[in-house]
Write an enzyme that holds these catalytic residues in place. Sequence first.
Site, PDB file in Angstrom:
ATOM      1  N   HIS A 120      -2.402   7.332   7.095  1.00 13.50           N
ATOM      2  CA  HIS A 120      -1.704   8.346   6.567  1.00 13.50           C
ATOM      3  C   HIS A 120      -2.251   9.783   6.103  1.00 13.50           C
ATOM      4  CE1 HIS A 120       2.394   6.027   6.566  1.00 13.50           C
ATOM      5  NE2 HIS A 120       1.666   5.076   5.930  1.00 13.50           N
TER       6      HIS A 120
ATOM      7  N   GLY B 269       0.991  -1.133  -0.060  1.00 15.36           N
ATOM      8  CA  GLY B 269      -0.022  -0.054   0.083  1.00 15.36           C
ATOM      9  C   GLY B 269       0.887   1.257   0.081  1.00 15.36           C
TER      10      GLY B 269
ATOM     11  N   CYS C  88       5.992  -0.276   7.239  1.00 14.47           N
ATOM     12  CA  CYS C  88       5.450   1.055   6.373  1.00 14.47           C
ATOM     13  C   CYS C  88       6.772   1.477   5.653  1.00 14.47           C
ATOM     14  CB  CYS C  88       5.179   2.064   7.416  1.00 14.47           C
ATOM     15  SG  CYS C  88       4.485   3.539   6.597  1.00 14.47           S
TER      16      CYS C  88
ATOM     17  N   HIS D 168      -4.324   1.061   7.680  1.00 12.87           N
ATOM     18  CA  HIS D 168      -3.022   1.664   7.804  1.00 12.87           C
ATOM     19  C   HIS D 168      -2.617   2.835   6.767  1.00 12.87           C
ATOM     20  CE1 HIS D 168       1.652   1.092   8.039  1.00 12.87           C
ATOM     21  NE2 HIS D 168       1.388   1.612   7.050  1.00 12.87           N
ATOM     22  N   GLU D 169      -3.171   2.563   5.483  1.00 11.41           N
ATOM     23  CA  GLU D 169      -2.935   3.594   4.509  1.00 11.41           C
ATOM     24  C   GLU D 169      -3.910   5.140   4.876  1.00 11.41           C
ATOM     25  OE1 GLU D 169      -0.532   3.246   2.705  1.00 11.41           O
ATOM     26  OE2 GLU D 169      -0.447   1.142   3.151  1.00 11.41           O
TER      27      GLU D 169
HETATM   28 NI    NI Z   1       2.608   3.265   5.835  1.00  6.95          NI
END
Ligand code: NI
Length: 183
Positions: A144, A45, A98, A140-141
Amino acid sequence: MIYPIYIYGHPVLRKTAEDIPLDYPDLQQLIDDMYETMFHADGVGLAAPQIGLPIRVVTIGLDVLSDEYPEYKDFKRAYINPHIIETAGEEVVMEEGCLSVPGIHESVKRPSKIRVTYLDEQMQEHDEWVEGFLARVMQHEFDHLEGHVFVDRVSPIRRQLLKSKLTNLLKGKVRCSYKTKSC
Ligand code: NI
């Protein structure tokens, strides 16, 4: 084009990303470049802030997991202006890493199901519940896009143990196979 990946400590990773207008210039090129950058770095990702753009665009590619999860065969999608509307299910613990935090993998607890709204690459609107590994990667993405990095979510004790590694990243001491940009 392969972009450098912005590393933990860069201020762009702490901004809240903005929705983009439907006529955002060269969006398809940006998405193609994000796929290329993500696959080149062996990521599953990538969020636009990780290439320095504080906008709500995310790419996810899960084909690499298709031996274990056949449902992700050829899975490659872009999410434009995604938002998590609701969460449900049990909190599950999974190890995450990440591209912006190379060399660190930590367990993170997140809800197992999310309801998301987004536009796809054809600018079609979606409003759907997602679960499983995809729900994990999305959370998770999409984090961001809110200025969060997964290490913010590990326990204080674990964070303390990571301190020297994180300090090295903040100082620009980065070891990984892809091109990066530090603060
Ligand atoms: Ni990440």
